[in-house]
Design a protein around this motif. Sequence first.
Motif, short mmCIF file in Angstrom:
data_model
loop_
_atom_site.label_atom_id
_atom_site.label_comp_id
_atom_site.label_asym_id
_atom_site.label_seq_id
_atom_site.Cartn_x
_atom_site.Cartn_y
_atom_site.Cartn_z
N ALA A 1 -3.41 -4.88 7.24
CA ALA A 1 -3.55 -3.43 7.44
C ALA A 1 -4.69 -3.17 8.42
O ALA A 1 -5.82 -3.60 8.20
N THR B 1 -6.08 3.87 0.30
CA THR B 1 -5.89 2.41 0.25
C THR B 1 -5.25 1.92 1.54
O THR B 1 -4.58 2.67 2.25
N ASP B 2 -5.45 0.66 1.85
CA ASP B 2 -4.85 0.06 3.05
C ASP B 2 -3.33 -0.01 2.89
O ASP B 2 -2.82 -0.33 1.80
N LYS C 1 0.47 -1.13 5.13
CA LYS C 1 1.08 -1.75 6.30
C LYS C 1 1.84 -0.69 7.09
O LYS C 1 2.52 0.16 6.51
N THR D 1 -7.40 2.50 10.11
CA THR D 1 -6.49 3.63 10.30
C THR D 1 -7.19 4.94 9.95
O THR D 1 -7.92 5.02 8.95
N ASN E 1 -8.81 4.71 6.04
CA ASN E 1 -8.44 3.69 5.06
C ASN E 1 -9.59 2.71 4.85
O ASN E 1 -10.60 2.75 5.54
N ARG E 2 -9.43 1.83 3.87
CA ARG E 2 -10.50 0.90 3.51
C ARG E 2 -10.83 -0.03 4.68
O ARG E 2 -12.01 -0.37 4.89
N ALA E 3 -9.82 -0.44 5.46
CA ALA E 3 -10.07 -1.33 6.59
C ALA E 3 -10.96 -0.66 7.63
O ALA E 3 -11.83 -1.31 8.23
N GLY F 1 0.81 -1.21 0.00
CA GLY F 1 0.00 0.00 0.00
C GLY F 1 0.84 1.26 0.00
O GLY F 1 0.31 2.37 0.12
N SER G 1 -8.55 1.95 16.45
CA SER G 1 -7.90 2.29 15.19
C SER G 1 -6.51 2.87 15.42
O SER G 1 -6.20 3.40 16.49
#
Length: 512
Positions: free
Chosen positions: A319, A308-309, A311, A322, A274-276, A162, A236
């Motif tokens: 990921a 995007t996710d 690390k 966040t 982020n997506r997560a 990412g 998060s």
Amino acid sequence: CVNIATLQLSRGLSRRREFAVRIALGASRARVGFQVFLENLIAALGGAALGIALSYPATTALSRLYSTTRRSVELDLNPDARVLAFTAALAFVTALLFGLAPALQAMRTQPHGTLKSVRATGSLLPVREGLIAVQVGLAIVLVAGALLFSGTLHMLTSQALGLSTRNVLLVQMNSQRTGIEAAARGPLYRDVLRRVSDTPGVERVGMSYVSPLSGSAWQMPIAVEDDTGAKREVNSYVHVVSPEFFAAYETPVIAGRSFSAHDDAGSPRVALANRAFVNTALGGRQAIGRRLRCDFMKLEAEIVGIVTDAKYRNLRSPAPPTIYVPMFQQAELMPSITLAVRTSGPISGVIPALRGAIEQVNPKITYTITPFESQAADSVANERAMAALSGLFGALALLLAAVGIYSVAAYSVAQRRAEIGLRMAIGASVWRILWLLFTRTGRMLIAGLLAGIVCAAWAAKFTESLLFQVAPRSPWVYAGAASALLLVAAIAVAGPAIRAARMDPSETLRAE
């Protein structure tokens, strides 16, 4: 010891005439045996000396292997009398072990029968073949382990992060010594960003409290509105970043907008997720425009974009959810921050100008410069060391197995010299002779191979927690280990087999 003893036994068969002549001329059997033992002792002492010489670069390499930019491992490499004494004693015991059987063989030489014939008598002890099969099995276990850990390292370093690690310098800055108050650090950091951005060779400059893959992160509960207006709390990661942060790391904004220079203390509070975070907190539903709250940071902000996710803490963990907040919307800034400097060319050419730009802003700023690729490599230092060491032990196991298989093949050829000559004299082809030797070794090899695969599959379950996206019983691992051992075995047997096939049957039978 077993390998070398077998090699020495096969060599002793070719020296039987020499021993017989010595004994016939009056040498005692004890003296002949002591001669063979002394030869082995000299070889063992030479090996011990070589081992001591190799220990210095080997331990230095081991220290470097486990050291990272954040962790230094130092070993005491000074000679130690106890270690040297132990090594010398071990060399003597080793010589005794692998020299005993050849010495006894030499002492049992019968001059009368030996001088009449060069034919070897006796057979290879089944226990020795069994020990070689055990070696083969052990080699399979170690090679399979090496493939598992190497596969883990490959999966860790080849996964999508990412973010991009190439051509990025991390500058860890601390403004504590400047004496500037927390509320006044904003202009200082803006000046640093401006001067570094103007440095030749620099494309993008981002700033954050925590850098990716550094092993640290801020983690706290974030409450976000759901479709009913109720607050849902999600644990998060929270990153405080400058507007160019995502461009510097090449982390794409996939929806909404990124931060800009207008997101300062006088503008409405905003955040990116982020997506997560979107999937965890909102089940993947629309996130832009929702409001979130963090009591720990006294933060209330609107989500204006999705990234995007990526690390952050390590490469093993997925990921995490966040949240990103603009750095210059904070009332007070921390003294320790990290610059991410993306360059257009090699990073080494930018470092001198980068140092000058920071020191021009304030010479009291302390800083260290690290390539981002080095920090990413450090995050898998343990996995890299495990792969390297298991690979080394696997290679050594293959080498020992090859020596063992070669010794058995060479001993078998020496024992069956007359038989091979007779077979060739009555019409046996070269391929028939080669097949004869390969089948003798093949039974031992297959037995060790099957036992090794079973043991490796059983032992692999204990390594499961150390692996990443590699199944402990993956068929390709055991197929690869077996293929490597079969290749090594074929090479080891080839030498004695070819020598046997090149025998002149007339000379062999004439000697009989």
